[in-house]
Write an enzyme that holds these catalytic residues in place. Sequence first.
Site, PDB file in Angstrom:
ATOM      1  N   ASP A  93       0.950  -1.199   0.052  1.00  0.00           N
ATOM      2  CA  ASP A  93      -0.032  -0.090   0.032  1.00  0.00           C
ATOM      3  C   ASP A  93       1.086   1.363  -0.203  1.00  0.00           C
ATOM      4  OD1 ASP A  93      -1.893  -1.843   0.306  1.00  0.00           O
ATOM      5  OD2 ASP A  93      -2.754  -1.068   2.228  1.00  0.00           O
ATOM      6  N   HIS A 146       4.109  -2.197   3.078  1.00  0.00           N
ATOM      7  CA  HIS A 146       3.920  -0.896   2.488  1.00  0.00           C
ATOM      8  C   HIS A 146       5.242  -0.630   1.822  1.00  0.00           C
ATOM      9  CE1 HIS A 146       0.951  -0.751   5.914  1.00  0.00           C
ATOM     10  NE2 HIS A 146       0.606   0.242   5.032  1.00  0.00           N
TER      11      HIS A 146
END
Length: 236
Positions: free
Chosen positions: A61, A203
Amino acid sequence: MNRSLKNVKTLIGLFFTVSFVLFGYFGKNEMMNETDSRNATMVSDTQKEVMSTKKIAITFDDGPHPVYTPMLLDGLKERGIHATFFLLGESAQNYPDLVKRIQEEGHLIGNHTFHHTDLKNADTVLLHQEVVKTNEVIEKITGQTPQYIRPPFGSHKDSLEEQTGMLVVLWNIDPLDWCSEDAAGIVRQIEKNAKDNGIILMHDSYKTSVMAALTAIDDLQKEGYEFVTVDEILFE
Ligand SMILES: [Zn+2]
């Protein structure tokens, strides 16, 4: 007389010798065949184990990030692994070449809103600014409209899918990589919680996350995990 008796004895001796040799040969052969077939069964069990691999998806993400996303893409390419990237519209707009590269290298692209916005109380106007606008940016670069959305913080209304026409993708393995600079600790968390049909949340905006992801991929592949994109887990 003696001579013919001797001949008969020789013949009988010869008969037993030949029988013994033949029995020994075929008997042994039969035993070997049994052993061979046992080995063959063992081999096919092992093959079955290898064939029934566990599926797992690794997702990233908050990208694309100008430094760490290329590092991650290099590592994924080296390993022949496809991941899923939930991109921020704002970052996608700033780094279109990276978005293009993600697509060209066979990864799946999803939407993570334009500004990393909490969609819990999102009205139509906010959904347009955050979700529709992000889809438009990604579509302009890749030619494809994302079908999957990961709402920031996992926070959303039940009606989000209906309102956006997209599929919400959450996760079931969270190593909390964003709040740790300990790559080895992140790897341990991923591996401890790894499971068939797992979706790992990571991430690509941190170097430690990228390093940890690549190490965990290497380890889990050795454990028989096959890395797939989230659509393969959701529609298996
Ligand atoms: Zn996020």
